[in-house]
Design a protein around this motif. Structure first.
Motif, short mmCIF file in Angstrom:
data_model
loop_
_atom_site.label_atom_id
_atom_site.label_comp_id
_atom_site.label_asym_id
_atom_site.label_seq_id
_atom_site.Cartn_x
_atom_site.Cartn_y
_atom_site.Cartn_z
N ARG A 82 0.83 -1.20 0.00
CA ARG A 82 0.00 0.00 0.00
C ARG A 82 0.86 1.25 0.00
N THR A 83 0.26 2.34 -0.46
CA THR A 83 0.86 3.66 -0.32
C THR A 83 0.04 4.44 0.70
N PHE A 84 0.51 5.65 1.04
CA PHE A 84 -0.15 6.47 2.04
C PHE A 84 -0.45 7.85 1.44
N GLN A 85 -1.54 8.47 1.94
CA GLN A 85 -1.91 9.80 1.47
C GLN A 85 -0.78 10.79 1.68
N ILE A 86 -0.19 10.77 2.87
CA ILE A 86 0.92 11.67 3.21
C ILE A 86 2.21 10.88 3.05
N VAL A 87 3.00 11.27 2.07
CA VAL A 87 4.22 10.51 1.78
C VAL A 87 5.24 10.73 2.90
N LYS A 88 5.93 9.64 3.24
CA LYS A 88 6.93 9.70 4.31
C LYS A 88 8.18 8.92 3.90
N PRO A 89 8.89 9.44 2.90
CA PRO A 89 10.12 8.77 2.50
C PRO A 89 11.21 8.98 3.56
N PHE A 90 12.27 8.21 3.43
CA PHE A 90 13.46 8.49 4.23
C PHE A 90 14.15 9.68 3.58
N ARG A 91 13.90 10.85 4.14
CA ARG A 91 14.21 12.10 3.47
C ARG A 91 15.70 12.30 3.20
N LYS A 92 16.56 11.79 4.07
CA LYS A 92 18.00 11.99 3.94
C LYS A 92 18.69 10.88 3.14
N LEU A 93 17.90 9.92 2.66
CA LEU A 93 18.45 8.88 1.81
C LEU A 93 18.14 9.20 0.34
N SER A 94 18.92 8.61 -0.54
CA SER A 94 18.68 8.84 -1.96
C SER A 94 17.41 8.11 -2.40
N VAL A 95 16.93 8.46 -3.57
CA VAL A 95 15.76 7.82 -4.14
C VAL A 95 16.00 6.32 -4.29
#
Length: 244
Positions: A82-95
């Motif tokens: 699943r995905t989430f409405q509010i995205v929460k990637p690991f911001r300090k990691l690369s794509v």
């Protein structure tokens, strides 16, 4: 056998019944739109299917096996992401690092997980951003990264929770085309969305819920003519959401 069968799914939060005796089936290869007003219970349904919540009663059968009671990681391992409405990637990691972490669900070796991640980034058209930090992406790119992280777990069923929220019209068209491509490549999809033109013109079938109750389950062209759906959600412009 249907890929997914939801049977009499019910969830209460104190005195509030968020989902009420919801039942539907999903065949492999479908895009199923799940729509309804804010507060209708759509995200609760996703949380129940994906193991983030347990229902008060009901079953969630995936390939004939009940998912109720499994932890989210176990549901994902079964093949539901699943995905989430509010995205929460690991911001300090690369794509690429973000997607590689998800790919470790299926791969033990880093090189294999990275290869899987790279393939997924190409699929969502983010391969040109693989070395960028997640926090430096635009909102549209972060939405695609959210989908990429889910796809890296190699799901058979993908739950998309408002992937087009906040996007401009061009980005919406691109995202809708990407969703259709993902389905054509073998992933079945349930899609929650308020961008109605996109979901109506991409879904094979649409389930409409209102106050947690299913009020329609039909192809989009039929749903937009349903008086109960028009009154509860779509309004007077209902038929404009489906292309001629």
């Amino acid at each position: 056998m249907a890929l997914l069968e939801v049977r009499e799914l019910t969830k209460d939060f104190g005195g509030l019944r968020a989902v009420n005796d919801l039942s539907f089936v999903l065949e492999a290869g479908e895009i199923l739109g799940l729509i309804g007003p804010n507060g209708a219970g759509k995200t609760t349904v996703f949380n129940l299917i994906a193991g983030f919540l347990n229902p008060n009663r009901g079953k969630v059968l995936f390939k004939g096996q009940d998912l109720v009671g499994l932890k989210p990681y176990a549901v994902t391992r079964r093949g539901v992401a699943r995905t989430f409405q509010i995205v929460k990637p690991f911001r300090k990691l690369s794509v690429l690092e973000n997607v590689t972490l998800a790919a470790f669900l299926r791969h033990r070796k880093r090189k294999d997980a990275e290869a899987e991640g790279q393939g997924v980034l190409e699929q969502v058209r983010l391969d040109g951003k693989r070395t960028s930090l997640a926090e430096d992406l635009t909102l549209g790119e972060q939405k695609r990264l959210e989908i990429a992280r889910a796809l890296a777990t190699k799901p058979e069923l993908l739950l998309l929770d408002e992937p087009m929220g906040g996007l401009n019209p061009t980005e919406i068209d691109q995202a809708a085309a990407m969703v259709r491509d993902i389905c054509r490549e073998g992933v079945t999809i349930i899609w929650v969305e308020h961008v109605l033109k996109a979901i109506m013109n991409s879904s094979h079938r649409v389930v409409v819920i209102h106050h947690g109750v299913k009020i329609a389950d039909a192809p989009p062209a039929e749903v937009v003519k349903n008086p109960e759906v028009v009154a509860a959600y779509l309004g007077s412009k209902a038929e404009s959401y489906v292309a001629d």
